[in-house]
Motif scaffolding. Sequence first.
Motif, PDB file in Angstrom:
ATOM      1  N   ILE A  15       0.850  -1.211   0.000  1.00 28.55           N
ATOM      2  CA  ILE A  15       0.000   0.000   0.000  1.00 28.55           C
ATOM      3  C   ILE A  15       0.881   1.255   0.000  1.00 28.55           C
ATOM      4  O   ILE A  15       0.577   2.229  -0.699  1.00 28.55           O
ATOM      5  CB  ILE A  15      -0.961   0.022   1.221  1.00 28.55           C
ATOM      6  N   CYS A  26      -4.943   7.574  -2.358  1.00 29.06           N
ATOM      7  CA  CYS A  26      -5.309   6.183  -2.115  1.00 29.06           C
ATOM      8  C   CYS A  26      -5.119   5.300  -3.351  1.00 29.06           C
ATOM      9  O   CYS A  26      -5.673   5.590  -4.411  1.00 29.06           O
ATOM     10  CB  CYS A  26      -6.763   6.131  -1.653  1.00 29.06           C
ATOM     11  N   ARG A  29      -8.440   3.641  -5.008  1.00 26.92           N
ATOM     12  CA  ARG A  29      -9.495   4.431  -5.652  1.00 26.92           C
ATOM     13  C   ARG A  29      -8.972   5.067  -6.918  1.00 26.92           C
ATOM     14  O   ARG A  29      -7.788   5.364  -7.034  1.00 26.92           O
ATOM     15  CB  ARG A  29      -9.962   5.536  -4.706  1.00 26.92           C
ATOM     16  N   THR A  36      -9.300  11.757  -1.365  1.00 25.61           N
ATOM     17  CA  THR A  36      -8.619  10.471  -1.499  1.00 25.61           C
ATOM     18  C   THR A  36      -7.148  10.558  -1.094  1.00 25.61           C
ATOM     19  O   THR A  36      -6.395   9.599  -1.274  1.00 25.61           O
ATOM     20  CB  THR A  36      -8.711   9.920  -2.942  1.00 25.61           C
ATOM     21  N   MET A  39      -4.449  10.345   5.042  1.00 23.95           N
ATOM     22  CA  MET A  39      -5.630   9.543   5.331  1.00 23.95           C
ATOM     23  C   MET A  39      -6.873  10.138   4.647  1.00 23.95           C
ATOM     24  O   MET A  39      -7.201  11.291   4.891  1.00 23.95           O
ATOM     25  CB  MET A  39      -5.880   9.476   6.837  1.00 23.95           C
ATOM     26  N   CYS A  40      -7.510   9.309   3.884  1.00 20.89           N
ATOM     27  CA  CYS A  40      -8.636   9.762   3.059  1.00 20.89           C
ATOM     28  C   CYS A  40      -9.850  10.162   3.909  1.00 20.89           C
ATOM     29  O   CYS A  40      -9.937   9.851   5.094  1.00 20.89           O
ATOM     30  CB  CYS A  40      -9.037   8.629   2.132  1.00 20.89           C
ATOM     31  N   CYS A  56      -9.051   0.611   7.469  1.00 16.32           N
ATOM     32  CA  CYS A  56      -9.405   1.556   6.413  1.00 16.32           C
ATOM     33  C   CYS A  56      -9.623   0.737   5.137  1.00 16.32           C
ATOM     34  O   CYS A  56      -9.312  -0.453   5.092  1.00 16.32           O
ATOM     35  CB  CYS A  56      -8.307   2.613   6.234  1.00 16.32           C
ATOM     36  N   HIS A  57     -10.133   1.397   4.135  1.00 15.75           N
ATOM     37  CA  HIS A  57     -10.490   0.719   2.881  1.00 15.75           C
ATOM     38  C   HIS A  57      -9.340  -0.135   2.321  1.00 15.75           C
ATOM     39  O   HIS A  57      -9.545  -1.261   1.876  1.00 15.75           O
ATOM     40  CB  HIS A  57     -10.915   1.797   1.886  1.00 15.75           C
ATOM     41  N   CYS A  58      -8.126   0.386   2.350  1.00 15.99           N
ATOM     42  CA  CYS A  58      -6.950  -0.322   1.793  1.00 15.99           C
ATOM     43  C   CYS A  58      -6.325  -1.312   2.768  1.00 15.99           C
ATOM     44  O   CYS A  58      -5.390  -2.013   2.410  1.00 15.99           O
ATOM     45  CB  CYS A  58      -5.837   0.664   1.471  1.00 15.99           C
ATOM     46  N   PHE A  61      -4.314   0.871   7.634  1.00 16.78           N
ATOM     47  CA  PHE A  61      -4.488   1.233   9.056  1.00 16.78           C
ATOM     48  C   PHE A  61      -5.617   0.428   9.685  1.00 16.78           C
ATOM     49  O   PHE A  61      -6.565   0.038   9.012  1.00 16.78           O
ATOM     50  CB  PHE A  61      -4.862   2.712   9.195  1.00 16.78           C
TER      51      PHE A  61
HETATM   52  S1  SF4 Z   1      -6.446   5.753   4.974  1.00 16.83           S
HETATM   53 FE1  SF4 Z   1      -6.380   3.739   4.016  1.00 16.83          FE
HETATM   54  S2  SF4 Z   1      -8.053   3.746   2.566  1.00 16.83           S
HETATM   55 FE2  SF4 Z   1      -7.612   5.838   3.094  1.00 16.83          FE
HETATM   56  S3  SF4 Z   1      -6.133   6.566   1.605  1.00 16.83           S
HETATM   57 FE3  SF4 Z   1      -4.967   5.837   3.310  1.00 16.83          FE
HETATM   58  S4  SF4 Z   1      -4.518   3.735   2.813  1.00 16.83           S
HETATM   59 FE4  SF4 Z   1      -6.208   4.315   1.454  1.00 16.83          FE
END
Ligand code: SF4
Length: 67
Positions: A15, A26, A29, A36, A39-40, A56-58, A61
């Motif tokens: 990531i 991100c 996305r 994005t 942190m998004c 989180c989505h990825c 975290f």
């Molecule tokens: S917080 Fe997580 S989901 Fe959001 S941009 Fe960062 S790595 Fe991607």
Amino acid sequence: MKIRLNDDAEIVKTIREGLKARDGHCPCRREISEDTKCMCKEFRDQIADPNYEGYCHCMLFYKSLEE
Ligand code: SF4
């Protein structure tokens, strides 16, 4: 509440490389915007949500509700 990195170093590495290649946006996305940027917005909203616990989505975290 605590935010930590995924325990899986391979995921973190992948990531982080993805973020670097996208100038901090991100890798999960297509859109490139302030929302994005890591942190998004989605994760910032999840952090602000007192009931949310999880990745989180990825999955970079993890937010845990414990101290
Ligand atoms: S917080 Fe997580 S989901 Fe959001 S941009 Fe960062 S790595 Fe991607």
